[in-house]
Motif scaffolding. Structure first.
Motif, PDB file in Angstrom:
ATOM      1  N   PRO A 149       1.127  -1.485  -0.091  1.00  0.00           N
ATOM      2  CA  PRO A 149       0.223  -0.272  -0.638  1.00  0.00           C
ATOM      3  C   PRO A 149       0.845   1.525  -0.149  1.00  0.00           C
ATOM      4  CG  PRO A 149       0.308  -1.216   2.185  1.00  0.00           C
ATOM      5  CD  PRO A 149       0.035  -2.333   1.150  1.00  0.00           C
ATOM      6  N   ALA A 150       0.480   2.561  -0.519  1.00  0.00           N
ATOM      7  CA  ALA A 150       1.020   3.354  -0.937  1.00  0.00           C
ATOM      8  C   ALA A 150       1.126   3.697   1.223  1.00  0.00           C
ATOM      9  CB  ALA A 150      -0.026   4.600  -1.224  1.00  0.00           C
ATOM     10  N   ALA A 151       2.532   4.247   0.983  1.00  0.00           N
ATOM     11  CA  ALA A 151       3.229   4.428   2.087  1.00  0.00           C
ATOM     12  C   ALA A 151       3.285   5.538   2.822  1.00  0.00           C
ATOM     13  CB  ALA A 151       5.175   4.013   3.145  1.00  0.00           C
ATOM     14  N   ARG A 152       2.029   5.922   4.759  1.00  0.00           N
ATOM     15  CA  ARG A 152       2.096   7.225   5.435  1.00  0.00           C
ATOM     16  C   ARG A 152       3.783   7.501   5.203  1.00  0.00           C
ATOM     17  NH1 ARG A 152      -3.380   7.909   6.224  1.00  0.00           N
ATOM     18  NH2 ARG A 152      -3.251   9.597   7.307  1.00  0.00           N
ATOM     19  N   GLN A 153       3.307   9.030   5.190  1.00  0.00           N
ATOM     20  CA  GLN A 153       4.561   9.716   5.239  1.00  0.00           C
ATOM     21  C   GLN A 153       4.642   9.293   6.704  1.00  0.00           C
ATOM     22  OE1 GLN A 153       5.481  13.107   4.251  1.00  0.00           O
ATOM     23  NE2 GLN A 153       5.792  12.765   2.275  1.00  0.00           N
ATOM     24  N   LYS A 154       5.902   9.319   7.699  1.00  0.00           N
ATOM     25  CA  LYS A 154       6.021   9.847   9.076  1.00  0.00           C
ATOM     26  C   LYS A 154       5.893  10.845   9.849  1.00  0.00           C
ATOM     27  CE  LYS A 154       8.295   7.678  13.175  1.00  0.00           C
ATOM     28  NZ  LYS A 154       7.209   8.317  14.241  1.00  0.00           N
ATOM     29  N   GLY A 155       4.916  10.956  10.242  1.00  0.00           N
ATOM     30  CA  GLY A 155       4.472  12.271  10.752  1.00  0.00           C
ATOM     31  C   GLY A 155       5.713  12.821  12.179  1.00  0.00           C
ATOM     32  N   LYS A 156       4.187  13.952  12.970  1.00  0.00           N
ATOM     33  CA  LYS A 156       6.034  14.481  13.524  1.00  0.00           C
ATOM     34  C   LYS A 156       4.989  14.329  14.950  1.00  0.00           C
ATOM     35  CE  LYS A 156       5.822  19.365  14.690  1.00  0.00           C
ATOM     36  NZ  LYS A 156       4.916  20.391  15.451  1.00  0.00           N
ATOM     37  N   MET A 157       6.041  14.170  16.116  1.00  0.00           N
ATOM     38  CA  MET A 157       5.463  13.858  17.523  1.00  0.00           C
ATOM     39  C   MET A 157       5.464  15.506  18.129  1.00  0.00           C
ATOM     40  SD  MET A 157       5.465  10.845  17.626  1.00  0.00           S
ATOM     41  CE  MET A 157       5.112  10.293  19.561  1.00  0.00           C
ATOM     42  N   VAL A 158       4.050  15.540  18.815  1.00  0.00           N
ATOM     43  CA  VAL A 158       4.051  17.145  19.643  1.00  0.00           C
ATOM     44  C   VAL A 158       4.242  17.298  20.857  1.00  0.00           C
ATOM     45  CG1 VAL A 158       2.602  17.762  17.263  1.00  0.00           C
ATOM     46  CG2 VAL A 158       1.435  16.176  19.691  1.00  0.00           C
ATOM     47  N   LYS A 159       4.568  17.607  22.007  1.00  0.00           N
ATOM     48  CA  LYS A 159       4.872  17.253  23.170  1.00  0.00           C
ATOM     49  C   LYS A 159       4.203  18.026  23.915  1.00  0.00           C
ATOM     50  CE  LYS A 159       7.124  22.235  24.271  1.00  0.00           C
ATOM     51  NZ  LYS A 159       6.118  22.690  23.444  1.00  0.00           N
ATOM     52  N   ASP A 160       2.596  18.767  23.314  1.00  0.00           N
ATOM     53  CA  ASP A 160       1.491  18.755  24.292  1.00  0.00           C
ATOM     54  C   ASP A 160      -0.023  18.765  24.341  1.00  0.00           C
ATOM     55  OD1 ASP A 160       1.746  21.130  23.838  1.00  0.00           O
ATOM     56  OD2 ASP A 160       3.298  22.073  25.595  1.00  0.00           O
ATOM     57  N   VAL A 161      -0.658  18.741  24.504  1.00  0.00           N
ATOM     58  CA  VAL A 161      -2.103  19.432  23.853  1.00  0.00           C
ATOM     59  C   VAL A 161      -2.019  20.559  22.955  1.00  0.00           C
ATOM     60  CG1 VAL A 161      -4.964  20.283  24.063  1.00  0.00           C
ATOM     61  CG2 VAL A 161      -3.274  17.812  25.802  1.00  0.00           C
ATOM     62  N   THR A 162      -1.314  21.661  23.761  1.00  0.00           N
ATOM     63  CA  THR A 162      -1.149  22.986  23.046  1.00  0.00           C
ATOM     64  C   THR A 162      -0.771  23.314  21.624  1.00  0.00           C
ATOM     65  OG1 THR A 162      -0.978  23.955  24.978  1.00  0.00           O
ATOM     66  CG2 THR A 162      -0.600  25.851  23.220  1.00  0.00           C
ATOM     67  N   GLU A 163       0.612  22.700  21.191  1.00  0.00           N
ATOM     68  CA  GLU A 163       0.693  21.595  20.056  1.00  0.00           C
ATOM     69  C   GLU A 163      -0.275  21.392  18.720  1.00  0.00           C
ATOM     70  OE1 GLU A 163       4.890  20.559  20.299  1.00  0.00           O
ATOM     71  OE2 GLU A 163       5.066  20.600  18.248  1.00  0.00           O
ATOM     72  N   LEU A 164      -0.390  20.062  20.078  1.00  0.00           N
ATOM     73  CA  LEU A 164      -1.529  20.048  19.218  1.00  0.00           C
ATOM     74  C   LEU A 164      -2.699  20.433  17.982  1.00  0.00           C
ATOM     75  CD1 LEU A 164      -2.461  16.740  18.145  1.00  0.00           C
ATOM     76  CD2 LEU A 164      -3.678  16.215  19.840  1.00  0.00           C
ATOM     77  N   VAL A 165      -3.562  20.720  19.210  1.00  0.00           N
ATOM     78  CA  VAL A 165      -4.299  21.903  18.592  1.00  0.00           C
ATOM     79  C   VAL A 165      -3.586  23.083  18.213  1.00  0.00           C
ATOM     80  CG1 VAL A 165      -5.770  23.638  19.375  1.00  0.00           C
ATOM     81  CG2 VAL A 165      -5.718  21.902  21.059  1.00  0.00           C
ATOM     82  N   GLU A 166      -2.640  23.586  17.834  1.00  0.00           N
ATOM     83  CA  GLU A 166      -2.236  24.925  17.002  1.00  0.00           C
ATOM     84  C   GLU A 166      -1.995  23.567  15.593  1.00  0.00           C
ATOM     85  OE1 GLU A 166      -2.082  27.409  16.913  1.00  0.00           O
ATOM     86  OE2 GLU A 166      -0.806  27.978  15.198  1.00  0.00           O
ATOM     87  N   ALA A 167      -1.618  22.714  15.298  1.00  0.00           N
ATOM     88  CA  ALA A 167      -0.701  22.115  14.982  1.00  0.00           C
ATOM     89  C   ALA A 167      -2.367  21.622  13.667  1.00  0.00           C
ATOM     90  CB  ALA A 167      -0.161  20.862  14.844  1.00  0.00           C
ATOM     91  N   LEU A 168      -3.585  21.096  14.358  1.00  0.00           N
ATOM     92  CA  LEU A 168      -4.729  20.567  13.812  1.00  0.00           C
ATOM     93  C   LEU A 168      -5.225  22.244  13.510  1.00  0.00           C
ATOM     94  CD1 LEU A 168      -6.405  18.365  16.070  1.00  0.00           C
ATOM     95  CD2 LEU A 168      -5.330  18.004  14.276  1.00  0.00           C
ATOM     96  N   ARG A 169      -5.129  23.337  14.148  1.00  0.00           N
ATOM     97  CA  ARG A 169      -5.568  24.581  13.853  1.00  0.00           C
ATOM     98  C   ARG A 169      -4.851  24.937  12.310  1.00  0.00           C
ATOM     99  NH1 ARG A 169      -5.150  30.012  14.066  1.00  0.00           N
ATOM    100  NH2 ARG A 169      -3.438  29.490  14.552  1.00  0.00           N
ATOM    101  N   GLN A 170      -4.357  24.884  11.614  1.00  0.00           N
ATOM    102  CA  GLN A 170      -3.176  25.639  11.118  1.00  0.00           C
ATOM    103  C   GLN A 170      -4.066  25.053   9.597  1.00  0.00           C
ATOM    104  OE1 GLN A 170       1.356  25.280  11.337  1.00  0.00           O
ATOM    105  NE2 GLN A 170       0.854  26.887  13.239  1.00  0.00           N
ATOM    106  N   LYS A 171      -3.801  23.584  10.003  1.00  0.00           N
ATOM    107  CA  LYS A 171      -4.311  22.793   8.536  1.00  0.00           C
ATOM    108  C   LYS A 171      -6.226  22.654   8.304  1.00  0.00           C
ATOM    109  CE  LYS A 171      -2.226  18.826   8.096  1.00  0.00           C
ATOM    110  NZ  LYS A 171      -2.209  17.337   7.716  1.00  0.00           N
ATOM    111  N   GLY A 172      -6.795  23.644   8.897  1.00  0.00           N
ATOM    112  CA  GLY A 172      -8.186  24.235   9.532  1.00  0.00           C
ATOM    113  C   GLY A 172      -8.632  22.778   9.543  1.00  0.00           C
ATOM    114  N   LEU A 173      -8.483  21.890  10.729  1.00  0.00           N
ATOM    115  CA  LEU A 173      -9.044  21.158  11.254  1.00  0.00           C
ATOM    116  C   LEU A 173      -9.967  21.167  12.651  1.00  0.00           C
ATOM    117  CD1 LEU A 173      -6.372  18.024  10.134  1.00  0.00           C
ATOM    118  CD2 LEU A 173      -8.534  18.626   9.061  1.00  0.00           C
ATOM    119  N   VAL A 174      -9.653  22.248  13.140  1.00  0.00           N
ATOM    120  CA  VAL A 174     -10.498  22.359  14.157  1.00  0.00           C
ATOM    121  C   VAL A 174     -10.885  23.445  14.693  1.00  0.00           C
ATOM    122  CG1 VAL A 174      -9.293  20.349  15.817  1.00  0.00           C
ATOM    123  CG2 VAL A 174      -8.430  23.176  15.673  1.00  0.00           C
TER     124      VAL A 174
END
Ligand SMILES: Cc1cc2nc3c(=O)[nH]c(=O)nc-3n(C[C@H](O)[C@H](O)[C@H](O)COP(=O)(O)OP(=O)(O)OC[C@H]3O[C@@H](n4cnc5c(N)ncnc54)[C@H](O)[C@@H]3O)c2cc1C
Ligand SMILES: Nc1ncnc2c1ncn2[C@@H]1O[C@H](COP(=O)(O)O)[C@@H](O)[C@H]1O
Lengths: 249, 317
Positions: free
Chosen positions: A224-249
């Motif tokens: 199957p097409a391999a998924r690109q290895k993603g990124k580890m985030v250090k906390d919820v704040t960083e996660l929410v920011e990452a999701l916000r940038q992608k327009g997901l939240v």
């Protein structure tokens, strides 16, 4: 004789990490652990419980495939099946061909119930049981998570997308099983010894009078097409920011 | 030319979106003429919805009281009677389609392809095997009638078009068996978006530990307007109902955002989420395989992370 027929397919063990051959000709099978298709173990367990409740007299297991498949038949006999049939073929079988072969066995053995897995975990077809039921012109209850038998019918709870559906089917019938139906028993060493003496009959596929030529040609097999290895985030704040940038939240 | 018969899935007078995905799949065949067949007790409302889908040439309704509950053994002979002149017969790869289509294939003596994810031509198809770890390209000879189920997660739904297809009724002559009877359906009631069409999905695994603990997942889902899924381990343990299971033997999802909470990432689970656009994994074990496929991974205790996530998302609004 009140007989149940159970399908036993030999497949790559579900814990094995599947690797596709670099030339695209298939998946690597050399030295890979093989087992009974997990759904078929559940099918057999259900048949054994039905017999233990006195609602069946004989459990016949059947496999279609090369000689190696007899290992899985022996395991099935050790689990408690009474007798095994091996339809010997080295060719790949399409589900409809497999169903036609099983139909021949059904005509010969006259079971009141056929229990198969809901799908084989190699081909992921989920076809054989339904096709057999149609060829036999009998009812089916697929994806079963509960089976209750009377003399002439079965009440089966099925795992469907909307929830749990219950059907009542007249016997004989084909049931295909889902994972939550039961928990298969472990095989004990003395049973393995006993299983060696149980009858195992081989039938060359050519003797069954079924056209086995394949109509589905496999041109290539790819990983199957391999998924690109993603990124580890250090906390919820960083996660929410990452999701916000992608327009997901 | 390819004449394609698509079997509609519907419930409660509504066409299931999986049908519009079958239409998209069928329209990858150049010059395909697409007909949708609706089997129901009274299919008028469903047929009207199907007739609006772009590119559909015709809708056939087969109304019969026996079709009330979509029993495969009852519907299959009617499909087969209708399907003789078609080159392809498609159904969705849902439990409805998986139950029905092999019976149709057996009646037509046609090979079936399950879970088709790409259609390259009228005779060439791509489908997953080995829990999507081996993707196969398969071919049939020209002129071979093909039965297929279409993997919903691989296709977008065909939108409504500018015109409406004609609706005809038909009465295929087929003997309908009485050996199969519908007893009941225990449907989990929820107001949450449907798992298979939701833009966002939050799933919980064994780590939740109880049905009660799943509340934090539902609560986050509500905040995000998300559907809720579960791993097999969570369903087996009774923390979540079976229709929430995501994976090889459960549902396949393709949301924009998938958040896996306390799920290790067994291959059988990953199969069900490979089409998710963005995957977030929350797991206390940094070695959990789910992190290998996650776009964003967060190591820690979900019982603190999930409520905190809900709070912070609420704050961004
Ligand atoms: C034929 C077959 C078909 C299958 N089909 C499916 C299927 O459709 N779908 C499916 O999901 N599985 C399926 N399985 C089962 C699959 O192999 C796994 O057993 C299952 O997915 C595991 O579920 P899990 O990740 O919830 O549990 P586990 O593997 O037990 O993982 C739990 C995870 O939670 C983490 N954790 C524990 N506590 C916390 C905490 N407080 N905070 C954060 N993280 C925590 C742990 O580190 C661990 O990674 C199938 C298996 C077979 C054999
Ligand atoms: N070669 C085989 N030998 C025995 N049983 C089989 C074989 N192929 C399929 N079956 C049975 O049919 C079920 C469904 O298989 P499939 O249609 O390939 O997904 C399996 O779980 C088995 O019970």
């Amino acid at each position: 004789m009140k007989r149940i027929l159970v399908g036993i397919k030999r497949v790559v063990d579900y814990n094995v990490r599947i690797r596709v051959k670099p030339d695209g000709s298939g998946v690597m099978l050399d030295g890979v652990k093989m087992s009974i298709n997990p759904f078929d173990e559940i099918a057999l367990e259900e048949a054994l419980r039905i017999k233990e409740r006195g609602q069946a007299e004989e459990i016949v297991v059947v496999t279609m495939g090369p000689t190696d498949c007899q290992q899985q038949l022996r395991t099935a006999l050790a689990m408690g099946a009474d007798r095994a049939l091996h339809i010997v073929t080295t060719e790949a079988l399409e589900p409809l061909t497999g169903a036609k072969l099983l139909h021949k066995i059904v005509e010969r053995e006259q079971p009141f119930l056929v229990i198969l897995g809901k799908q084989s975990i190699d081909g992921d077809n989920s076809q054989t049981g339904q096709m057999l039921a149609q060829l036999w012109d009998r009812p089916q209850a697929t994806f079963a998570s509960k089976v209750e038998l009377t003399d002439s019918s079965a009440k089966v709870t099925r795992e469907v997308d909307a929830g749990l559906e219950t059907l009542e089917v007249d016997l004989p019938a084909v049931i295909t099983v889902d994972l939550r139906l039961n928990e298969p028993r472990y095989v004990k060493l003395p049973d393995i010894m006993k299983a060696k003496k149980k009858p195992l009959e081989s039938l060359p596929v050519a003797d069954l009078g079924v056209e086995t030529k394949t109509r589905i040609k496999v041109l290539k097999t790819e990983p199957p097409a391999a998924r690109q290895k993603g990124k580890m985030v250090k906390d919820v704040t960083e996660l929410v920011e990452a999701l916000r940038q992608k327009g997901l939240v | 030319m390819s004449e394609i018969l698509i079997i509609a899935e519907h419930a409660g007078g509504k066409l299931n979106p999986a049908t519009a995905k079958c239409v998209t799949a069928a329209s990858s065949i150049a010059g395909a003429k697409m007909t949708i067949a609706v089997f129901a007790a009274d299919g008028a409302a469903v047929a009207a919805q199907a007739a609006k889908l772009a590119g559909v040439a015709k809708v056939i309704t087969v109304d019969n009281a026996a079709n009330q509950h979509a029993l495969a053994a009852v519907i299959a002979p009617q499909v087969a009677a209708l399907a003789k002149s078609y080159t392809h017969v498609f159904g969705p790869s849902t439990t409805f389609g998986k139950d029905l289509m092999p019976r149709v294939a057996a009646l037509l003596d046609a090979p079936q392809l399950s879970d088709v994810m790409v259609i390259e031509s009228a005779t060439r198809f791509v489908r997953p095997t080995y829990a999507s770890n081996a993707i196969t390209t398969v071919e049939v000879d020209a002129g071979t009638q093909v039965v297929a189920t279409i993997r919903s997660a691989s296709f977008t739904a065909t939108p409504e078009g500018s015109s409406t297809a004609p609706i005809e009724s038909a009465t295929p002559s087929a003997a309908l068996p009485s050996h199969t009877r519908f007893v009941g359906l225990a449907a989990a009631k929820s107001d949450r978006p449907d798992l298979q069409t939701a833009a966002r999905v939050i799933s919980g695994g064994r780590a939740l530990g109880s049905a009660d603990a799943f509340k934090i997942i539902y609560s986050l889902a509500e905040q995000l307007g998300a559907g809720v899924g579960a791993s097999r381990a969570a369903v087996d343990a009774g923390y979540a109902p079976n229709d929430m299971q995501v994976g090889q033997t459960g549902k396949t999802v393709a949301p924009d955002l998938y958040i896996a909470c306390g799920i290790s990432g067994a291959i059988q689970h990953l199969t069900g989420i490979k089409d998710a656009r963005t995957i977030v994994a929350i797991n206390k074990d940094p070695e959990a395989p789910i992190f290998e496929v996650a776009d964003f991974g967060l190591v820690g205790d979900l019982f603190t992370i999930v409520p905190e996530l809900e709070k912070q998302i609420a704050a961004t609004k």
